[in-house]
Structure formats: structure tokens, C-alpha cells
Scaffold this active site. Structure first.
Site, PDB file in Angstrom:
ATOM      1  N   ARG A 181       0.856  -1.165   0.000  1.00 32.00           N
ATOM      2  CA  ARG A 181       0.000   0.000   0.000  1.00 32.00           C
ATOM      3  C   ARG A 181       0.886   1.206   0.000  1.00 32.00           C
ATOM      4  O   ARG A 181       1.872   1.227   0.728  1.00 32.00           O
ATOM      5  CB  ARG A 181      -0.787   0.058   1.307  1.00 32.00           C
ATOM      6  CG  ARG A 181      -2.156  -0.426   1.252  1.00 32.00           C
ATOM      7  CD  ARG A 181      -2.581  -0.786   2.651  1.00 32.00           C
ATOM      8  NE  ARG A 181      -3.465  -1.933   2.559  1.00 32.00           N
ATOM      9  CZ  ARG A 181      -4.770  -1.855   2.791  1.00 32.00           C
ATOM     10  NH1 ARG A 181      -5.290  -0.707   3.174  1.00 32.00           N
ATOM     11  NH2 ARG A 181      -5.525  -2.896   2.667  1.00 32.00           N
ATOM     12  N   GLY A 182       0.536   2.184  -0.790  1.00 29.95           N
ATOM     13  CA  GLY A 182       1.383   3.375  -0.802  1.00 29.95           C
ATOM     14  C   GLY A 182       0.522   4.581  -0.990  1.00 29.95           C
ATOM     15  O   GLY A 182      -0.705   4.490  -0.911  1.00 29.95           O
ATOM     16  N   GLY A 241      -3.002   4.498  -2.894  1.00 27.29           N
ATOM     17  CA  GLY A 241      -3.678   3.275  -3.275  1.00 27.29           C
ATOM     18  C   GLY A 241      -2.945   1.996  -2.931  1.00 27.29           C
ATOM     19  O   GLY A 241      -1.850   2.010  -2.373  1.00 27.29           O
ATOM     20  N   LYS A 297      -0.946  -0.630  -9.450  1.00 27.47           N
ATOM     21  CA  LYS A 297      -1.376   0.278  -8.376  1.00 27.47           C
ATOM     22  C   LYS A 297      -2.746   0.796  -8.707  1.00 27.47           C
ATOM     23  O   LYS A 297      -2.994   1.301  -9.804  1.00 27.47           O
ATOM     24  CB  LYS A 297      -0.382   1.425  -8.256  1.00 27.47           C
ATOM     25  CG  LYS A 297      -0.804   2.435  -7.225  1.00 27.47           C
ATOM     26  CD  LYS A 297       0.374   3.228  -6.764  1.00 27.47           C
ATOM     27  CE  LYS A 297       0.280   3.462  -5.276  1.00 27.47           C
ATOM     28  NZ  LYS A 297       1.552   3.809  -4.707  1.00 27.47           N
ATOM     29  N   ASP A 305       7.991  12.023  -1.696  1.00 21.42           N
ATOM     30  CA  ASP A 305       7.758  10.976  -0.705  1.00 21.42           C
ATOM     31  C   ASP A 305       8.856   9.919  -0.790  1.00 21.42           C
ATOM     32  O   ASP A 305       8.583   8.731  -0.917  1.00 21.42           O
ATOM     33  CB  ASP A 305       6.367  10.356  -0.911  1.00 21.42           C
ATOM     34  CG  ASP A 305       5.893   9.597   0.328  1.00 21.42           C
ATOM     35  OD1 ASP A 305       6.549   9.716   1.386  1.00 21.42           O
ATOM     36  OD2 ASP A 305       4.881   8.878   0.240  1.00 21.42           O
TER      37      ASP A 305
END
Ligand SMILES: *[C@@H]1O[C@H](CO)[C@@H](O)[C@H](O)[C@H]1NC(C)=O
Ligand SMILES: *[C@@H]1O[C@H](CO)[C@@H](O)[C@H](O)[C@H]1NC(C)=O
Ligand SMILES: *[C@@H]1O[C@H](CO)[C@@H](O)[C@H](O)[C@H]1NC(C)=O
Ligand SMILES: *[C@@H]1O[C@H](CO)[C@@H](O)[C@H](O)[C@H]1NC(C)=O
Ligand SMILES: *[C@@H]1O[C@H](CO)[C@@H](O)[C@H](O)[C@H]1NC(C)=O
Ligand SMILES: *[C@@H]1O[C@H](CO)[C@@H](O)[C@H](O)[C@H]1NC(C)=O
Ligand SMILES: *[C@@H]1O[C@H](CO)[C@@H](O)[C@H](O)[C@H]1NC(C)=O
Ligand SMILES: *[C@@H]1O[C@H](CO)[C@@H](O)[C@H](O)[C@H]1NC(C)=O
Ligand SMILES: *[C@@H]1O[C@H](CO)[C@@H](O)[C@H](O)[C@H]1NC(C)=O
Ligand SMILES: *[C@@H]1O[C@H](CO)[C@@H](O)[C@H](O)[C@H]1NC(C)=O
Length: 812
Positions: free
Chosen positions: A529-530, A533, A549, A641
């Protein structure tokens, strides 16, 4: 004089009747005319797809044009999609102007009944007629059916499907969005048989596509075929005899398309959506509009950010030549006298590049040496200083410039521009240079994420069923296209390796939801999970293993999504994860990536033994991937990120950065909450700018990267925090950065106390010089002030060349 005019007028009246004699909707016969004053005077194609008639282009100014009838439009509302114009540079009066088909066979456009503004210069003994066909071609034929003239032979800025583009054709952009007169950008076949784009301004011109820095074959073109023909077929494939080809993103039949040389220097293919109401971009040459030359005029820089679009700005010390026209560029505020070489100074414009107009090129010179050369040359306005390892060991080049044209920010890495200014003003101008502001997102999103390998978690079944049903309909329709795609991809695979770049640009696929659902076995194997999504493992129909994804809550329209995904899909670097395609159907937004067998760096750090060499390679590879994102592509492709969960490891233990571009994809268009809530990223890896409301630049990624380096060395995760036991409150946590700094106060201490911070899993086996270097670089990256942090390009230099790193880091 008066009698001559009267005679002339009566002659004209004889050849061109005052009112159109026949109903003009299906054709214009010799001896009749179309009047600008009668709204009904338009020619319409048999299937009513195109019309030709007078269209307003300004106040009381009209051009004779061809336009699409869908989306429904009216010339009065000035909202038709125009594909051709007879007199784009010389509009006619809104009264008494006419298009006359003379008995002689000449087709003439008359302004206010007098002056011939445009004519076909055709002649026929037999009667002629003028009709427009469903392909958008306006044709003048004689009784025998011979074509005397056709609009397809003289395109303006648009090429329609099946309209041949040849040696004599040229597409010329319009001046601006609302001004149809001839602009600056040309598409044409160069004498060496290659299709080119040219900027042709009033004072200078330059070819900007294929990239002037590449040889023809390097750009995938051939000069061997001199037939010089290009055509867009009815399914959306463009092919040219110089081997340039592309496929429309919506490859398939029954779609209205047009290829347009846009006013900003980009070529775009537009497709009419099925609803028949909007045109969407289904292909374009440049994702980065600043690649077009001349877009900003002399002495200015073109900067592109997706939310603001293309923007021009004057370089320091220069002001706009004419406030109302960027194409005129900027002019200096200062005066430099030629015989006072000691009175000049050089202002560094980081990552700025001007193309062309080199006085000379010097290799193997120092910065000081280059400054000296430029200050002694009167015509030198500054120089480009490039560090390029590719060419030779010393790899330093100095290009002195007489003109500052085609300025561009965020060009190739390691390339700065040094501008010549009076010494007296140097410090003043230096203080005015600012980084352009960049935004990662507009949405509050502080996510704590784990990349888990839990499997077999099932989706919400009823919801799943509805989505399946919705997508299935579209899916079947897309299946046919899919087979064509596969076929095309296969055939291209077999072509020469040089074509592989083109493949990367066009082989990028649009998947159907049904296909992806099947490939993931109904989204059953979640592998992580990122941001935005969940990620599922999938096996594509061609056997490739993929990670898919699925974006949740995409607040973005399809056209924007496609534009962004295409940008991301085009980024191609060995340290960036490869995107194979996407799916955008209804509300579904999925991204298809290559699958990494070894999972993420986070997993590897916590569960596996990564030896020192692997860790160091991962540090360098990650830096390369990020440097490519920041410097060689575009400064706005910030990752925002960076953390070990987003660094994946391939079978050779090389890192690949994933999830880049997502910050933009997920948050585009949500401008409402822009200032207050722009934070995203992961706690522990976020640069201080996020909280302190400072501009967000690529340095946020540098900060996060620094944390990752510390994690590689210490094996400790900043997200977990580190308990400080010898404190008043035993539960208080300190950051990883503070903890490392505390242990390694100074460089001397680093030598002696390094064992205190090193990951015990390394069991004392590491390269000492590399380790010290890595920690030093990491601490530079995590400095509070963003300006004090190095760029990713500098990081690579420091990691690979410890000796050089000292001089480089003090240079900034
Ligand atoms: C379009 O641009 C040209 C060139 O700048 C200018 O001469 C002309 O007046 C403009 N037309 C309109 C309608 O603005
Ligand atoms: C153009 O204007 C007409 C009349 O105002 C309107 O009916 C039509 O929908 C408009 N078309 C577009 C594409 O805006
Ligand atoms: C125009 O002329 C050609 C040849 O004479 C004829 O075939 C065609 O039907 C005419 N078109 C119209 C719309 O009358
Ligand atoms: C151009 O394309 C043809 C056919 O696809 C191929 O045979 C030829 O090798 C290509 N030429 C170059 C220079 O790539
Ligand atoms: C040039 O290209 C055309 C179209 O692809 C092809 O028919 C022709 O044989 C080629 N000519 C040469 C000399 O390769
Ligand atoms: C700027 O350009 C406009 C239109 O081309 C012109 O009317 C105006 O005089 C120019 N201004 C200056 C300061 O040259
Ligand atoms: C520069 O040189 C010109 C002639 O070469 C001379 O007339 C002028 O005075 C000089 N200017 C200065 C500031 O020395
Ligand atoms: C560059 O210059 C230095 C000093 O002038 C010289 O030692 C070196 O050999 C030169 N390198 C190249 C590649 O020319
Ligand atoms: C540049 O410096 C000169 C001399 O100090 C000064 O007169 C001038 O105002 C300065 N110009 C700018 C734009 O700062
Ligand atoms: C410009 O400013 C930077 C920091 O803001 C400083 O490091 C640099 O030395 C200055 N350059 C000049 C030429 O003053």
C-alpha cells in the site's frame, strides 16, 4: 481614376454576381459566390462533418475557413474548430466581402467587393464546381472531374487523417490562442528528408525537433528515403518516410482526429471524445512545452509547471522589452562598456541553459578561466559551464554566448549559466535570484505507510461486481484495439535497437480494466500500500509479471490523467521503476509497473542482510534516479515521498525509485486548499519546509534522501523514533538526524565514534572511506536550510568522487 474604378467594379460585378445564385450547401458553381453577410452561405460536406464558409477572426474581420461541425458550433458564436483558412494573415471586411468562383475557373476571395485577398489562380475552359468532402478537403473540379485545386495541398496549422503531408507542405502555427494569423512554429520536411520543427522568428530561427544535439540516426530518423511523405491514417497511426511514427493513445477507427501545430510550438494530436463534445489530446511531441525554441524571446527563461503552465521570466538585470509581448523578450537594465573588463562580474544561474549562438567552445578550462575569457570578449553576454563526464575525463566545457536565446530552466544536469553583469550590481542581482516555487500537492496527506506482503486479502465483493460490470462493456470494445496493439508492439520489437526509444514512447499502453482485473486475479494478491492506493501483483497476458497500483479517490478528469500519466510513462531511467501502462475507465485509475522480485528497500533493511557494497550501490543508484527526475527531466517532477518503502530492489540489487509523479497525479486541480494544506510525505522523512510554509523545491527530496542514507548506515528507521533513555522522560523520542549528530559531533569524532551508529547487521564489514563519505553527504542533505543542501547531481559527484567532493561542496 474614378472611371477606372467604376469600370473595375462593374467588371467584377459581371464575373461575381452580387448574391449567390444557387443554394450553396452542397456545392458552389462557376459564376456564383458566397457572401460574408449571409449566414446561410456555407458549403457542407455530404455527411455534414465539415463546413466551409466565412468565420469571424476579430472585430468585423473574417476569414474563409473550414471547420468541424461537431462539437456543434456556430461561426456567429466564434466557437468552431477551424482546420483550414484561406486568408489567415489578411482577414476581410464583414460587409460586401465574397468568395467567388469565376466563370474562368479561378476561385477568388474579395475584400469588400474590391481587392483580391486570395485566389487559387486556376483556369478551366469547362465549367467548374467547388465542393467539400467528408474528409475535410475543399476541392475545385472541372466538368471532366479533374482536380484543379484542393485545400489538402495547402494546409495551415492542421493536418487531417489521410491528408498527405509532403515535400511542399508546411504546417505553420497560429500566432496565439485566439489569433489565427501565422505564428512562429513550422513543421516541414528538411532538405535531408527528415521531418523537422522550426522556430522562425522575425530575427532568428532554429530547428528544435528532432533535438539539435542528436544526430539524425540517434533520433531514430533516416535520411535515406527521399519520397518525403507523412500521413496520419484513419486509425490514428502517423508514419513518415524518415521512420518517425507514433500511435494515438486511442488507436482505433471511427474517431475524429486532427494533428495540429499549436501556437506554443508543440504538435498535438486531438481526438474527439465519444460524447462528441470535447477534444482531448491523444498524443503530443513534447510533454515539456519549454522544449520548443523561441517561446520566450531573447534574454528570458521559459519555466514550466503543470499548474501554471508555461511561463517566461527575464533573467536578472534584464527587463521586458515590451510589456505586452513576450516574444520580444527582455533587454538589459545596465550598460556594459567594452574596455573595462575588470568592472564585470558573473552571476550564476543554476540549472539554466540557453541553446545556440555560441561564440566558441573551450574544454578543460576552470570556472575562473572561463570567466576571464568571457570578460575579455566584448560580445560575450555570459557562458554556459557544463560538467560532462560522458565526453572526456576532465569533462568541463565552457560555451561563450553572443545571444541568450531559447532559455530554459531545468535542462540537463550539471549545467549552469554564468551571466555577465556590471560588478557594481552583482550582489544586488544575486539577492534577487529566487528558486521558482514548486508545489507537490494541495492536499493534506500525511501518510504512515507500510509495504506489507500480506496476501489473499479480498476486495469488497458487491462493489467489485458493479465495477466489473461497468468496465466489462468497455473492456470488450477495447479488446480489439488490444490485439492490434500487441501486434504493433511485436512487430516493433523486431525492429532495430535504435527504435527502442520510440517504442518506449509509444509502446506504453492503455490497458482495459477487464484485462487488469484478470491479470490480478480479481485483485487478490495485495503486495503493498502506498500513497494513494493499493498495489497488487499481476501476470499480464503476455506473461510479464507486473505490479498494479490502484489509485483510490482520483479527483481528476480523464484527459488530465492521461496527460500526466503520459509524462510519467515517458521518464526512462535504469533507477526509476518502468511504467508499462495505465487504465482509465470511468472512475477507475490504475497504473501498471514492472514487478520487482526483491521488494522494497524497507523490507530488505529490516529482514535481510544487505552487505555494504549493496547498500552503497543502492545509495548511488537512488541518487541517480532522483537526479534524473530533478535535473535531467524537469524540476517539477519532485517525488515528495522518498523513503525506503518507495525504493524497490531489482534482481541485481539495483534500486529503482517508484511512485514518482504520483504526488502530482493524485492532487492535481484541487486548488482550493492550496496554501494551508499542501503537506504530503511521510513523517520522519519530511523536510522542514513542509511545516514552515517555505517554497517547496527539489530540496525536499534531497532531505528525504539524506534520511534514507542515514537509515542505510544505521539500520534505524526514523519513523519509529529512537528512545532516549537518559532523559527526564524515558519515552521522549528524538529524530534519527539528531541522534546521529549527537554521536558524531564533528568530523574528527566521526572517525572514532562511527561504530556507535553503524548498523550491527553489517557485522563490522564495510568500506571505511565510503561509509564516512556517505554519512558526510547524508548530513549535508538533511540541513535545515534548503539552500545549504546539495542538489542530487552534486550528491552523485560527492558519492563517487570523494576527493573532488570537497571542492564542489564549497563551491556552492
Ligand atoms: C494577430 O497577431 C498579428 C501579429 O501580431 C497582429 O498583427 C494582428 O492584429 C492580430 N490579430 C488579432 C485579431 O488580434
Ligand atoms: C457554440 O455556441 C453555440 C451557440 O452559442 C452553442 O450552441 C454551442 O454549444 C457552442 N459550442 C461549443 C463547442 O462551445
Ligand atoms: C461537381 O462537378 C462534378 C463534375 O462535374 C460532379 O461530378 C459533381 O457531382 C458536382 N458536385 C456537385 C455538388 O454538384
Ligand atoms: C526504417 O524503418 C524500416 C522499416 O521499418 C527499417 O527497415 C529501417 O531499418 C529503418 N531505418 C532506420 C535508419 O532505422
Ligand atoms: C520510402 O518510403 C516509402 C513509404 O514507406 C516506400 O514505399 C519506399 O519504397 C521508400 N523508398 C526507399 C528508397 O526506401
Ligand atoms: C508594445 O507592443 C504593442 C503592440 O505591438 C505596441 O502597440 C506598443 O507601442 C509597444 N510598446 C512599447 C513600449 O514598445
Ligand atoms: C573605451 O574606449 C574608447 C575608445 O576605444 C574610449 O573612447 C572610451 O573613452 C573608453 N572608455 C573608458 C571608460 O575608458
Ligand atoms: C587539462 O588541463 C590540465 C592542466 O592544464 C592538464 O594537466 C590535463 O592534461 C588537461 N586534460 C585534458 C584532458 O586535456
Ligand atoms: C547598478 O550599479 C550602479 C552603480 O553602483 C547604480 O548606479 C545602478 O543604479 C545599479 N543598477 C541597478 C539596477 O541596481
Ligand atoms: C550569491 O549568493 C550566494 C548565496 O546566496 C553566495 O553563496 C554567492 O557567493 C553569491 N555570489 C556572488 C557572486 O556574490
Amino acid at each position: 481614376m474614378a472611371t477606372t474604378l467604376m469600370l473595375l467594379a462593374s467588371l467584377l460585378a459581371f464575373f461575381c454576381p452580387p448574391s449567390s445564385s444557387s443554394s450553396s450547401s452542397d456545392g458552389l458553381w462557376a459564376g456564383s459566390s458566397l457572401s460574408v453577410e449571409k449566414t446561410g452561405d456555407v458549403l457542407t460536406s455530404p455527411g455534414a462533418i465539415f463546413s466551409a464558409g466565412f468565420h469571424p477572426v476579430g472585430d468585423n474581420a473574417y476569414s474563409f475557413a473550414i471547420w468541424f461541425n461537431t462539437p456543434s458550433c456556430s461561426p456567429i458564436a466564434k466557437n468552431c474548430t477551424i482546420v483550414w483558412m484561406a486568408n489567415r494573415d489578411q482577414p476581410v471586411n464583414g460587409r460586401r466581402s465574397k468568395l467567388c468562383l469565376l466563370k474562368s475557373g479561378n476561385l477568388v476571395l474579395k475584400d469588400a467587393g474590391q481587392i483580391n485577398v486570395w485566389e487559387t489562380r486556376t483556369f478551366s475552359k469547362s465549367p467548374t464546381n467547388l465542393t467539400i468532402e467528408d474528409g475535410g478537403n475543399l476541392i475545385l473540379r472541372n466538368l471532366e472531374g479533374h482536380v484543379l485545386w484542393q485545400s489538402y495541398d495547402s494546409p495551415t496549422d492542421t493536418l487531417l487523417p489521410l491528408q498527405p503531408f509532403n515535400e511542399n507542405s508546411k504546417l505553420v502555427s497560429s500566432r496565439s490562442q485566439g489569433n489565427y494569423s501565422s505564428g512562429f512554429f513550422h513543421l516541414y520536411f528538411a532538405p535531408d528528408n527528415v521531418l523537422c520543427l522550426l522556430y522562425k522568428g522575425t530575427e532568428y530561427s532554429s530547428v528544435y525537433w528532432p533535438s539539435p544535439t542528436l544526430l539524425r540516426w540517434e533520433a531514430g530518423r533516416t535520411t535515406d528515403n527521399n519520397s518525403k511523405i507523412a500521413v496520419l491514417d484513419s486509425l490514428g497511426k502517423f508514419s513518415s518516410t524518415d521512420n518517425f511514427t507514433f500511435l494515438s493513445a486511442d488507436y482505433g477507427s471511427k474517431i475524429s482526429r486532427m494533428l495540429k501545430m499549436d501556437f506554443d510550438g508543440n504538435i498535438r494530436l486531438y481526438s474527439l471524445k465519444k460524447d462528441g463534445e470535447t477534444w482531448v489530446i491523444s498524443w503530443q511531441i513534447f510533454r515539456l512545452p519549454c522544449r520548443a525554441h523561441g517561446s520566450c524571446g531573447p534574454n528570458s527563461i521559459c519555466v514550466y509547471t503543470p499548474n501554471l503552465g508555461r511561463k517566461c521570466s527575464c533573467i536578472p538585470g534584464y527587463k521586458m522589452s515590451n510589456q505586452s509581448d513576450w516574444s520580444l523578450g527582455c533587454e538589459p537594465e545596465f550598460h556594459l562598456s567594452c574596455n573595462q573588463t575588470e568592472q564585470v562580474g558573473f552571476l550564476k544561474l543554476r540549472n539554466v541553459e540557453f541553446y545556440g549562438y555560441d561564440l566558441n567552445m573551450y574544454s578543460n578550462v576552470t570556472l575562473k578561466g572561463c570567466e576571464k575569457i568571457c570578460s575579455q570578449m566584448c560580445g560575450c553576454k555570459g557562458f554556459q559551464f557544463r560538467f560532462s563526464k560522458a565526453h572526456q575525463p576532465g569533462g568541463i566545457y565552457c560555451y561563450t554566448k553572443t545571444q541568450l536565446l531559447n532559455g530554459n530552466r531545468g535542462g540537463n544536469g550539471h549545467c549552469d549559466f554564468y551571466l555577465k553583469v556590471p560588478k557594481a550590481n552583482l550582489s544586488f542581482y544575486n539577492s534577487t535570484t529566487v528558486d521558482s516555487e514548486l508545489q507537490c500537492s494541495n492536499k493534506v496527506q500525511i501518510l504512515e505507510l507500510t509495504y506489507s506482503r500480506s496476501s489473499g486479502r479480498h476486495e469488497n465483493e458487491p462493489l467489485e461486481f458493479v465495477m466489473w460490470a461497468v468496465c466489462a462493456v468497455g473492456g470488450i470494445e477495447f479488446l480489439a484495439i488490444f490485439f492490434v496493439w500487441c501486434f504493433l508492439i511485436r512487430t516493433r520489437r523486431n525492429s532495430s535497437p535504435k527504435a527502442s526509444n520510440l517504442l518506449a514512447a509509444t509502446g506504453f499502453r492503455n490497458f482495459t480494466y477487464a484485462e487488469l482485473k484478470k491479470a490480478t486475479n480479481s485483485f487478490c494478491e495485495e503486495i503493498g500500500r502506498g500513497a494513494g492506493g493499493m498495489v497488487f501483483k499481476a501476470t499480464l497476458s503476455d506473461g510479464r509479471v507486473a505490479a498494479i497500483k490502484r489509485l483510490v479517490d482520483p479527483n481528476q478528469g480523464e484527459a488530465e490523467f492521461l496527460a500526466e500519466v503520459n509524462t510519467i510513462g515517458k521518464l526512462n531511467h535504469m533507477n526509476l521503476i518502468t511504467m508499462w501502462g495505465y487504465c482509465a475507465e470511468g472512475k477507475h485509475r490504475l497504473l501498471v509497473y514492472e514487478y520487482m522480485e526483491h521488494g522494497s528497500l524497507a523490507e530488505n533493511l529490516s529482514f535481510k542482510a544487505l552487505d555494504w557494497k549493496k547498500r552503497f550501490d543502492i545509495a548511488v543508484g537512488t541518487a541517480r534516479g532522483l537526479a534524473y527526475l530533478h535535473e535531467e527531466c524537469l524540476e517539477w517532477v519532485l517525488h515528495c515521498d522518498i523513503k525506503p518503502h518507495n525504493i524497490l530492489i531489482d534482481s541485481k540489487f539495483q534500486p529503482k525509485v517508484s511512485d514518482f509523479g504520483l504526488s502530482w497525479l493524485l492532487n492535481r486541480g484541487d486548488v482550493k486548499n492550496s496554501i494551508v494544506s499542501r503537506i504530503r510525505g511521510t513523517r520522519g522523512y519530511m523536510a522542514p519546509e513542509w511545516v514552515s510554509n517555505l517554497p517547496i523545491t527539489s530540496k525536499v527530496d534531497v532531505y528525504s534522501y539524506g534520511i534514507v542514507l542515514l537509515e542505510l548506515v544505521t539500520g534505524r528507521s526514523p519513523a519509529m523514533g529512537i528512545s532516549v533513555t537518559d532523559n527526564d522522560s524515558p519515552k521522549e523520542q528524538t529524530t534519527l538526524v539528531a541522534w546521529v549528530r549527537e554521536h558524531l559531533g564533528s568530523a574528527q569524532e566521526m572517525e572514532t565514534r562511527k561504530h556507535e551508529i553503524i548498523d550491527p547487521k553489517l557485522e563490522g564489514i564495510y568500506d571505511e572511506a565510503q561509509l564516512l563519505n556517505l554519512v558526510a553527504v547524508a548530513l549535508k542533505c538533511v540541513q535545515e536550510s534548503k539552500d545549504a543542501r546539495p542538489t542530487m547531481g552534486e550528491v552523485i559527484e560527492m558519492l563517487l568522487h570523494k576527493e573532488e567532493s570537497q571542492s564542489i561542496s564549497t563551491g556552492y
